[in-house]
Design an enzyme around this catalytic site. Sequence first.
Site, PDB file in Angstrom:
ATOM      1  N   GLU A 171      45.147 -29.290  14.086  1.00  0.00           N
ATOM      2  CA  GLU A 171      45.895 -28.457  12.861  1.00  0.00           C
ATOM      3  C   GLU A 171      47.119 -28.076  13.057  1.00  0.00           C
ATOM      4  O   GLU A 171      47.100 -27.037  13.723  1.00  0.00           O
ATOM      5  CB  GLU A 171      44.703 -27.316  12.202  1.00  0.00           C
ATOM      6  CG  GLU A 171      45.011 -27.036  11.189  1.00  0.00           C
ATOM      7  CD  GLU A 171      44.020 -25.634  11.044  1.00  0.00           C
ATOM      8  OE1 GLU A 171      44.546 -24.517  10.223  1.00  0.00           O
ATOM      9  OE2 GLU A 171      42.731 -25.636  11.659  1.00  0.00           O
ATOM     10  N   ARG A 177      52.697 -22.615   8.449  1.00  0.00           N
ATOM     11  CA  ARG A 177      53.331 -21.237   8.545  1.00  0.00           C
ATOM     12  C   ARG A 177      54.872 -21.155   8.969  1.00  0.00           C
ATOM     13  O   ARG A 177      55.478 -20.071   8.966  1.00  0.00           O
ATOM     14  CB  ARG A 177      52.577 -20.387   9.527  1.00  0.00           C
ATOM     15  CG  ARG A 177      51.051 -20.280   9.059  1.00  0.00           C
ATOM     16  CD  ARG A 177      50.460 -19.239  10.268  1.00  0.00           C
ATOM     17  NE  ARG A 177      48.918 -19.691  10.037  1.00  0.00           N
ATOM     18  CZ  ARG A 177      48.184 -18.806  10.982  1.00  0.00           C
ATOM     19  NH1 ARG A 177      48.386 -18.062  11.970  1.00  0.00           N
ATOM     20  NH2 ARG A 177      46.852 -19.062  10.913  1.00  0.00           N
ATOM     21  N   LYS A 237      35.521 -24.134   6.513  1.00  0.00           N
ATOM     22  CA  LYS A 237      35.983 -23.183   7.474  1.00  0.00           C
ATOM     23  C   LYS A 237      35.436 -21.871   7.423  1.00  0.00           C
ATOM     24  O   LYS A 237      35.440 -21.407   6.204  1.00  0.00           O
ATOM     25  CB  LYS A 237      37.529 -23.406   7.560  1.00  0.00           C
ATOM     26  CG  LYS A 237      38.287 -22.214   8.407  1.00  0.00           C
ATOM     27  CD  LYS A 237      39.855 -22.444   8.308  1.00  0.00           C
ATOM     28  CE  LYS A 237      40.521 -21.367   8.900  1.00  0.00           C
ATOM     29  NZ  LYS A 237      42.012 -21.590   9.227  1.00  0.00           N
TER      30      LYS A 237
END
Length: 208
Positions: free
Chosen positions: A41, A45, A129
């Site tokens: 993943e 950001r 998640k």
Amino acid sequence: MHSAPSPLDHAPVLPVVVIEDATDAVPLARALVAGGLPAIEVTLRTPAALDAIGSIAAEVPGAVVGAGTVVSARGVADAAAAGARFLVSPGWTNGLLDAMEASGLPFLPGVSTASEVVALLERGVRDMKFFPAQAAGGTAYLKSLAGPLPHARFCPTGGITATSAPAYLALPNVGCVGGTWMLPADALAAHDWTRVESLAREASALGG
């Protein structure tokens, strides 16, 4: 619902990667894959994230690269265009869920409350998640959800370490855990991919 495997089904640990320099993406991904962690993943950001996803998708055949910190329909579109093969969000809205479903990619929407889990189950989403895992109640919270909501499966992420991961993985409703402990800052700064591979190998063995 999706033909591609869920991100929960690749390995016991999903490395959560923040890439500042896109040139690090390929050697980093190769080290993780060699260590037995094929699903990666890359969080959206940093400005380098989309280039990193594209490079891994094109140059690391064994990797299943996904985009994390997906919080908008634009993020979904950008991630898919870059070559992401799954999507992860820290939370969800109906609009974001619509966009993730429309992409055709497997996705893990983030939840931290029972109501959010129920709402996702109502929409046919079973894989989620759990974030921020430690702060939101950790293994005790997930254990409490398993009784009334047995159909939900989770990838807890947030504050999980090599020490705490096995307790999460032992829960029946946890498919994998997300973490960064196999990516120590000093190893990344030194481009010590051998150490990353070694830590990834230890992490991949946790599911055994």
